[in-house]
Write a protein that holds these residues in place. Structure first.
Motif, PDB file in Angstrom:
ATOM      1  N   ASP A 161       0.645  -1.171  -0.128  1.00 23.82           N
ATOM      2  CA  ASP A 161       0.071   0.091   0.086  1.00 23.82           C
ATOM      3  C   ASP A 161       0.921   1.337   0.037  1.00 23.82           C
ATOM      4  O   ASP A 161       1.674   1.557   0.877  1.00 23.82           O
ATOM      5  CB  ASP A 161      -0.822   0.018   1.244  1.00 23.82           C
ATOM      6  CG  ASP A 161      -1.748   1.307   1.336  1.00 23.82           C
ATOM      7  OD1 ASP A 161      -1.684   2.076   0.557  1.00 23.82           O
ATOM      8  OD2 ASP A 161      -2.618   1.240   2.277  1.00 23.82           O
ATOM      9  N   PRO A 162       0.770   1.975  -0.925  1.00 26.25           N
ATOM     10  CA  PRO A 162       1.603   3.303  -0.961  1.00 26.25           C
ATOM     11  C   PRO A 162       1.454   4.231  -0.121  1.00 26.25           C
ATOM     12  O   PRO A 162       2.307   4.989   0.258  1.00 26.25           O
ATOM     13  CB  PRO A 162       1.432   3.858  -2.452  1.00 26.25           C
ATOM     14  CG  PRO A 162       0.083   3.398  -2.826  1.00 26.25           C
ATOM     15  CD  PRO A 162       0.109   1.911  -2.280  1.00 26.25           C
ATOM     16  N   GLY A 163       0.401   4.096   0.539  1.00 27.27           N
ATOM     17  CA  GLY A 163       0.054   5.195   1.730  1.00 27.27           C
ATOM     18  C   GLY A 163       0.570   4.656   3.176  1.00 27.27           C
ATOM     19  O   GLY A 163       0.383   5.460   4.053  1.00 27.27           O
ATOM     20  N   LEU A 164       0.795   3.447   3.197  1.00 22.07           N
ATOM     21  CA  LEU A 164       0.993   3.076   4.555  1.00 22.07           C
ATOM     22  C   LEU A 164       2.409   3.421   5.029  1.00 22.07           C
ATOM     23  O   LEU A 164       3.407   3.728   4.380  1.00 22.07           O
ATOM     24  CB  LEU A 164       1.349   1.431   4.209  1.00 22.07           C
ATOM     25  CG  LEU A 164       1.608   0.563   5.647  1.00 22.07           C
ATOM     26  CD1 LEU A 164       0.577   0.472   6.483  1.00 22.07           C
ATOM     27  CD2 LEU A 164       2.382  -0.740   5.253  1.00 22.07           C
ATOM     28  N   VAL A 165       2.373   4.044   6.318  1.00 15.18           N
ATOM     29  CA  VAL A 165       3.391   4.330   6.970  1.00 15.18           C
ATOM     30  C   VAL A 165       4.028   3.246   7.759  1.00 15.18           C
ATOM     31  O   VAL A 165       3.462   2.284   8.515  1.00 15.18           O
ATOM     32  CB  VAL A 165       3.183   5.569   8.223  1.00 15.18           C
ATOM     33  CG1 VAL A 165       4.208   5.765   9.013  1.00 15.18           C
ATOM     34  CG2 VAL A 165       2.190   6.503   7.413  1.00 15.18           C
ATOM     35  N   PHE A 166       5.416   2.954   7.495  1.00 13.17           N
ATOM     36  CA  PHE A 166       5.976   1.711   7.807  1.00 13.17           C
ATOM     37  C   PHE A 166       7.013   1.715   9.005  1.00 13.17           C
ATOM     38  O   PHE A 166       6.987   1.017   9.982  1.00 13.17           O
ATOM     39  CB  PHE A 166       6.712   1.007   6.611  1.00 13.17           C
ATOM     40  CG  PHE A 166       7.473  -0.165   6.751  1.00 13.17           C
ATOM     41  CD1 PHE A 166       6.805  -1.288   6.965  1.00 13.17           C
ATOM     42  CD2 PHE A 166       8.893  -0.453   6.683  1.00 13.17           C
ATOM     43  CE1 PHE A 166       7.420  -2.521   7.282  1.00 13.17           C
ATOM     44  CE2 PHE A 166       9.646  -1.498   7.023  1.00 13.17           C
ATOM     45  CZ  PHE A 166       8.838  -2.569   7.204  1.00 13.17           C
ATOM     46  N   GLY A 167       7.920   2.608   9.218  1.00  7.64           N
ATOM     47  CA  GLY A 167       8.868   2.766  10.277  1.00  7.64           C
ATOM     48  C   GLY A 167      10.190   2.310   9.890  1.00  7.64           C
ATOM     49  O   GLY A 167      10.406   1.803   8.786  1.00  7.64           O
TER      50      GLY A 167
END
Length: 556
Positions: A161-167
């Motif tokens: 998902d290109p909008g996912l914030v991952f860390g």
């Protein structure tokens, strides 16, 4: 592979990733960890002192316990035996891993993911000993405001998902755990890394352009939800958010299942303190295994060590649990992440002594290096930071000396200090300046080569201006042996060994040209800093070697 997380009457099982016995510095498998040190050692920490001092205790012993901010309140509220004090230090597992490569270490460590203990043991300068089964667990979830989280068939789809914030998986337990979840899903695939690289590349690219370290834990969850995004989080962080903010969140677990982030107790105290710290660890473990301790874990949103679902319908409920059996693929994944996420920061030091005017094939050696360096300047990205040095006899009179040189000696000149390629310099950029300097590069008329003195000066130059969010290195190109340094080879190797700091690593990468180069010595110099040495007599190889060396982030 996956198993169901649900009620069990058995004792909490051991989780993979802990180290039995003392784990000390290892070999090549620890490459990615050195890069982790680059990223996280400078991060701050918060300390709290919890004292349990009872009557009859004239003197108490204090132990530092490193934990994430999510688990800190549980440890602070846990009573243990008399005469024991716990100083709780809030740090992410990647930060503690970095500390263990230095002399500044906690006595105890409860990492968010038992695998961190195994990884840290590869480069730690002291013991890293897991002494308990997990005290607590919490499953990974995708979280966001209600209505923002879409179901996913597996973790590969979720992370795409290109909008996912991952860390940052070199620092954070949930981010590292999410990569492990993708690998666990591909456990039956003999080329599992091939399925992970396409997922990691865009995530690492977004991480590589950050100017600041991404937040972690509940802070990351709160900021992401406030921005309307979705984030890799844990059930515990979601439960804390709901409790603090009195608002619901949307959460999803991929259909394949999820990974449990576990929290074992790891003893990292050194010397005579180790056994006493191990006894304190046992007391802490016993306290958290009581009904009162288990209730405290539940109140703070944690599952017990066996992964039993939270009571009263809280959390994600029973979920299939993914486990990664092959730790080597996780280490490889971390190395791939480091390669993709870390910007390069290097000094490119070129031998311009008279011997570089000799031909190698149909062109002179200096012309081959000029062409290779020009090609590198054209293709390396703008976030690369590089400086240019020339060394060799007569270099102080070098015609291309710029006005902004940082230093000039009889042995070498700093033609351009380290700057980002896209930094503005005069009427152009650093890339433009380097291209111009390389185009003017020519051999001198003096055969003298102060190789050792130049290498040490460049190493110290990069180390003194060290950037913790980059892969710092020195790339040296030469065609011969040292015949002009004040120091000997053995003296150089001794100084490099003494000054090489695992918490601030600077890799020396060497490229030897032609048959006369002192290959053995270059290999020893590179190895002293964890670097790598290349040699070629084939003109067609030089451009590729220069590009490889300038892009090197781990040193081999």
């Amino acid at each position: 592979m996956a198993g169901e997380s649900g009620p069990s009457e058995s004792d909490p099982p051991s989780r993979r990733g802990g180290v039995s016995g003392d784990a000390r510095p290892g070999g090549g498998r620890a490459r990615w960890f050195v890069v982790a040190v680059i990223l996280v050692l400078a991060a701050g920490s918060v300390a709290f002192l919890f004292v349990e001092r009872r009557s009859g205790c004239d003197d108490s012993e204090r132990y530092t316990v490193a934990v994430t901010a999510d688990l800190a309140p549980v440890i602070e509220g846990t009573s243990v035996s008399a005469c024991t004090e716990f100083e709780v230090v809030e740090q992410e597992p990647g930060e503690v891993s970095a500390r263990l490569a230095t002399d500044d270490v906690p006595d105890l460590w409860l990492p968010a993911g038992g695998w961190w203990a195994s990884w840290a043991g590869e480069t730690a300068t002291g013991p890293v000993r897991t002494v308990s089964t997990p005290l607590a667990t919490t499953p990974l979830v995708i979280a966001g405001a209600p209505g923002t989280v879409e179901p996913a068939a597996d973790w590969q789809e979720a992370l795409s998902d290109p909008g996912l914030v991952f860390g940052n998986p070199l620092r954070s337990g949930p981010a590292a755990g999410a990569i492990r979840a993708v690998l666990a899903e591909a456990a039956d695939d003999p080329v599992a890394m091939g399925t992970v690289r396409p997922v990691m590349a865009p995530l690492a690219e977004r991480e590589g352009v950050r100017d600041e370290e991404v937040p972690t834990g509940s802070t990351l969850l709160e900021e992401t939800v406030a921005d309307g995004g979705t984030v890799v989080s844990t059930e515990q962080q979601v439960e804390t958010y709901r409790s603090v903010h009195k608002r619901e969140l949307g959460i999803e677990v991929p259909a394949t299942g999820t990974l449990l982030v576990d929290y074992p107790v790891v003893v990292t105290a050194r010397g005579e303190r180790h056994d006493a710290a191990a006894a304190a660890a046992t007391a802490l473990t016993d306290a958290l295994h009581t009904s009162e301790g288990l209730d405290r874990l539940t109140r703070h949103g944690f599952r017990d060590g066996g992964g039993r679902p939270l009571p009263d319908g809280r959390g994600a409920g029973a979920v299939p649990v993914l486990e990664l059996d092959d730790e080597t693929v996780a280490e490889e994944a971390m190395n791939v992440w480091a390669l993709q996420a870390l910007p390069v920061r290097t000094v490119f030091a070129v031998d311009v002594s008279a011997s570089m005017n000799r031909d190698l094939g149909d062109e002179s050696r200096i012309e081959l290096v000029r062409r290779a360096a020009t090609a590198a300047n054209e293709v390396l990205p703008g976030n690369v930071s590089a400086g240019l040095w020339f060394f060799g006899g007569g270099v102080s009179d070098y015609a291309t000396l710029p006005n902004d040189r940082a230093e000039a000696t009889g042995d070498y000149i700093v033609a351009a200090p380290i700057r980002r390629f896209d930094a503005v310099v005069d009427d152009g950029t650093q890339r433009d300046l380097l291209t111009s300097l390389v185009a003017q590069m020519a051999g001198t008329a003096d055969e003298t080569t102060a190789l050792y003195d130049t290498i040490l000066a460049a190493f110290r130059y990069v180390q003194d201006s060290y950037d913790p969010r980059a892969a710092n290195s020195v790339v040296v190109v030469t065609d011969g042996a040292d015949n002009g340094s004040a120091m000997s080879k053995d003296e150089l190797l001794a100084v490099l060994s003494n000054e090489n700091d695992p918490s601030r690593p600077v890799r020396i990468v060497t490229i030897g040209l032609g048959e006369d180069v002192d290959t053995a010595t270059l290999e020893q110099i590179a190895a002293a800093t964890g670097g790598v040495s290349y040699r070629t007599s084939d003109p067609l190889d030089i451009t590729e070697l220069v590009l490889t060396a300038l892009a090197d982030r781990t040193g081999g």
